[in-house]
Scaffold this motif. Structure first.
Motif, mmCIF file in Angstrom:
data_model
loop_
_atom_site.group_PDB
_atom_site.id
_atom_site.type_symbol
_atom_site.label_atom_id
_atom_site.label_comp_id
_atom_site.label_asym_id
_atom_site.label_seq_id
_atom_site.Cartn_x
_atom_site.Cartn_y
_atom_site.Cartn_z
ATOM 1 N N TYR A 95 -1.599 -6.702 -8.831
ATOM 2 C CA TYR A 95 -2.053 -7.597 -7.768
ATOM 3 C C TYR A 95 -1.717 -9.040 -8.140
ATOM 4 O O TYR A 95 -1.450 -9.359 -9.307
ATOM 5 N N LEU A 115 0.182 -6.067 1.082
ATOM 6 C CA LEU A 115 -1.249 -6.261 0.885
ATOM 7 C C LEU A 115 -1.528 -7.732 0.617
ATOM 8 O O LEU A 115 -0.690 -8.452 0.062
ATOM 9 N N THR A 146 -3.375 -11.178 -1.074
ATOM 10 C CA THR A 146 -3.698 -11.622 -2.428
ATOM 11 C C THR A 146 -5.017 -11.009 -2.898
ATOM 12 O O THR A 146 -5.989 -10.962 -2.152
ATOM 13 N N GLY A 147 -5.004 -10.520 -4.128
ATOM 14 C CA GLY A 147 -6.221 -9.966 -4.710
ATOM 15 C C GLY A 147 -6.347 -8.467 -4.594
ATOM 16 O O GLY A 147 -7.142 -7.864 -5.323
ATOM 17 N N GLN A 148 -5.582 -7.843 -3.686
ATOM 18 C CA GLN A 148 -5.666 -6.394 -3.532
ATOM 19 C C GLN A 148 -4.607 -5.699 -4.386
ATOM 20 O O GLN A 148 -3.475 -6.158 -4.499
ATOM 21 N N THR A 149 -4.998 -4.581 -4.971
ATOM 22 C CA THR A 149 -4.130 -3.835 -5.876
ATOM 23 C C THR A 149 -3.289 -2.826 -5.107
ATOM 24 O O THR A 149 -3.791 -2.126 -4.221
ATOM 25 N N GLY A 150 -2.016 -2.768 -5.465
ATOM 26 C CA GLY A 150 -1.114 -1.817 -4.825
ATOM 27 C C GLY A 150 0.170 -1.684 -5.618
ATOM 28 O O GLY A 150 0.264 -2.109 -6.786
ATOM 29 N N ASP A 208 0.847 -1.193 0.000
ATOM 30 C CA ASP A 208 0.000 0.000 0.000
ATOM 31 C C ASP A 208 0.883 1.244 0.000
ATOM 32 O O ASP A 208 2.122 1.154 -0.058
#
Length: 547
Positions: free
Chosen positions: A412, A370, A372-376, A364
């Motif tokens: 991600y 972050l 798995t699956g979250q964009t950063g 972040d």
């Protein structure tokens, strides 16, 4: 006769023992003297002939007083002389630096001021406006012009090997960023780092060939850019390096057919151009067995089309100058399913899985990991990370944090471990207070059969999707009515597929998307193009016509 697998094992064992780029070049000269080493506008050169020219150029450099650690700077088109100069610096421990031919002259002068090279090898067609300034400002700099002066310099000197000891931790090259977003930055790489990159590459690419055969490796990207990554693997494998002077689809296809190219390192845009060439069938491309592609992410729909057309010969690689490839691979067999058909688009849209020996963490804005699956922010820790920009500690601190390279991209990991790269942080588009990653919209647009290339940019307060047509749809450029009809069709396709929050405010058809010398889309130029076009001709989303 050794089997290919045994030859591969021997090559990897040999690679572990080599310490410098000079070791690699000298081994190649010794093992492959009679094989073709280089193919360019001048013809074919064997490894023995290439060695002779390289050592003559090295002797000329020695006569000019060039010593270990000095910088040799070139400003040349895509020519074999650039390759020869690179190899000559390996001999004496000098540091090779080069600019692509499209860089503005003022930027060249700025880099000469910053680097103060001992030698400047140039193309008179490029440098004629700045050469008087160069001679006046830096009278001690040795200047050598491409053409008769270059050939005379080689002819006047006998071949001479370098005697200066070269260590694996010596800097051997300064890589320049492209300069498309500002003045280029320089990154110094040591022999150790570069060879470590080749060792990582060798885990997934078998460069060995059965005895009696030879690969022809074509540079579909500039040697002054990502194409430099093919130099050491080509030398190690005894392959021929084919250097095109242009990267137009027709030129690449003609050269592949003529020289029976087996491996072509291509940009996504070059592959898209080949797919869109109506005359491609005139060229026999059956010799191609491996196509690594990179420099930017390729649209999944176009990857699937390329696999259907050419077979599972494609290999996606992810990396950058600050963290040399490979960071991730999408291997050839991962492009197809058990039946040999292209896999799902969500896999083809990814950059693949992280290679052994490298770590990637999504973070972040506070640099915290972050899930798995979250964009950063994409960050990488790799043995081939850069150690800093050349004499620029401030920019280094922004990119190299706690041993991690901040790649400059957002992305991600999916639940299967594939890394999805959504693009540069600076390229995100904002509308209605929300951020849109352009690639998420562009991927959907590429699924429309009329779309060749597409680019989502911020234009004022609006998100505008600009696209170019496939060859069979270019008639739409002929009249305002046809143009508007195709724009509405693409807009409806996006509305039917994307959530409303990601739908662009407008779409705009253009003949071609502006590109850089690396064949990458220039979003800055796309925005400038929009500034020059009248807004009323664009197709507008009906529910946001007044936005």
């Amino acid at each position: 006769m050794a089997t290919p697998s045994l030859r591969s094992m021997l090559a990897r064992w040999m690679l572990r023992r080599l310490r410098t780029a000079r070791d690699v070049a000298r081994l190649a000269y010794r093992l492959h003297g009679r094989k073709t080493a280089l193919i360019d506008r001048r013809g074919r050169f064997t490894y023995a002939c290439l060695q002779d020219r390289v050592l003559r150029l090295h002797a000329w450099m020695q006569a000019q007083g060039v010593r270990k650690g000095d910088i040799v700077f070139t400003w040349l088109p895509e020519t074999g002389e650039q390759y020869e100069t690179r190899l000559a610096t390996y001999e004496n421990g000098a540091i090779f630096a080069s600019f692509h031919k499209h860089l503005p002259t003022l930027a060249v002068l700025d880099m000469l001021e910053r680097l103060r090279p001992a030698v400047f090898i140039h193309d008179p067609q490029l440098s004629r406006t700045i050469l008087p300034v160069v001679r006046e400002r830096w009278p001690a700099m040795r200047v050598l012009a491409l053409g008769m002066a270059y050939e005379s310099a080689l002819a006047a000197h006998m071949p001479q090997r370098g005697r200066e000891p070269v260590h694996e931790d010596d800097v051997f090259a300064l890589h320049m960023t492209s300069g498309t977003t500002g003045l280029p930055k320089s990154i110094g790489y040591t022999h150790r780092k570069y060879l470590d990159s080749v060792r990582l590459i060798s885990q997934a690419i078998d460069f060995s060939r059965p005895s009696g055969t030879q690969d022809v490796n074509m540079l579909g990207m500039p040697l002054t850019g990502p194409g430099s990554g093919l130099v050491l693997p080509t030398l190690l494998s005894g392959s021929a390096l084919l250097m095109p002077e242009s990267f137009h689809a027709e030129t690449l296809a003609r050269l592949i057919a003529r020289h029976r190219v087996t491996r072509a390192f291509l940009s996504p845009s070059a592959i898209i151009d080949l797919l869109d060439d109506p005359d491609l069938a005139r060229h026999d491309l059956s010799s191609l067995r491996h196509v690594p592609y990179g420099s930017e992410m390729m649209p999944a729909a176009k990857v699937a089309e390329a696999v259907r057309r050419f077979g599972p010969i494609f290999q996606q690689g992810y990396g950058c100058l600050e963290a040399l490839p490979p960071i991730t691979w999408l291997l050839p067999h991962e492009h197809v399913d058990a039946a040999g058909e292209p896999v799902a688009l969500d896999i083809l849209a990814s950059a693949g899985r992280v290679v052994d020996g490298v770590e990637v963490v999504i973070r972040d804005d506070d640099f915290q990991p972050l899930p798995t699956g979250q964009t950063g922010l994409i960050t990488a820790r790799t043995p081939v990370a850069f150690e800093g920009y050349w004499k620029d500690p401030e920019r280094t601190a922004e990119t190299l944090r706690e041993g991690w390279v901040v790649m400059g991209d957002v992305g991600y990991f999916d639940r299967h471990g594939y890394l999805h790269v959504l693009g540069r942080t600076a390229d995100r588009v904002q509308r209605a207070g929300q951020w849109i990653n352009p690639r998420e919209v562009e991927e959907v647009a590429h699924c429309h059969p009329a779309v060749k290339e597409t680019c989502l940019v911020q234009h004022g307060l609006q998100a505008v999707l600009v696209f170019s047509p496939r060859h069979g749809q270019r008639d739409a450029l002929a009249s305002p009515e046809a143009r508007a009809a195709l724009e509405r069709e693409v807009l409806q396709h996006l509305a039917a597929t994307l959530p409303q929050a990601q739908q662009p405010d407008r779409v705009h058809l253009v003949a071609d998307i502006p590109r850089s010398f690396l064949n990458k889309m220039l979003r800055r130029e796309v925005r400038a193009l929009l500034d020059r076009n009248a807004a009323p001709t664009w197709a507008t989303a009906p529910d946001r016509a007044a936005a």
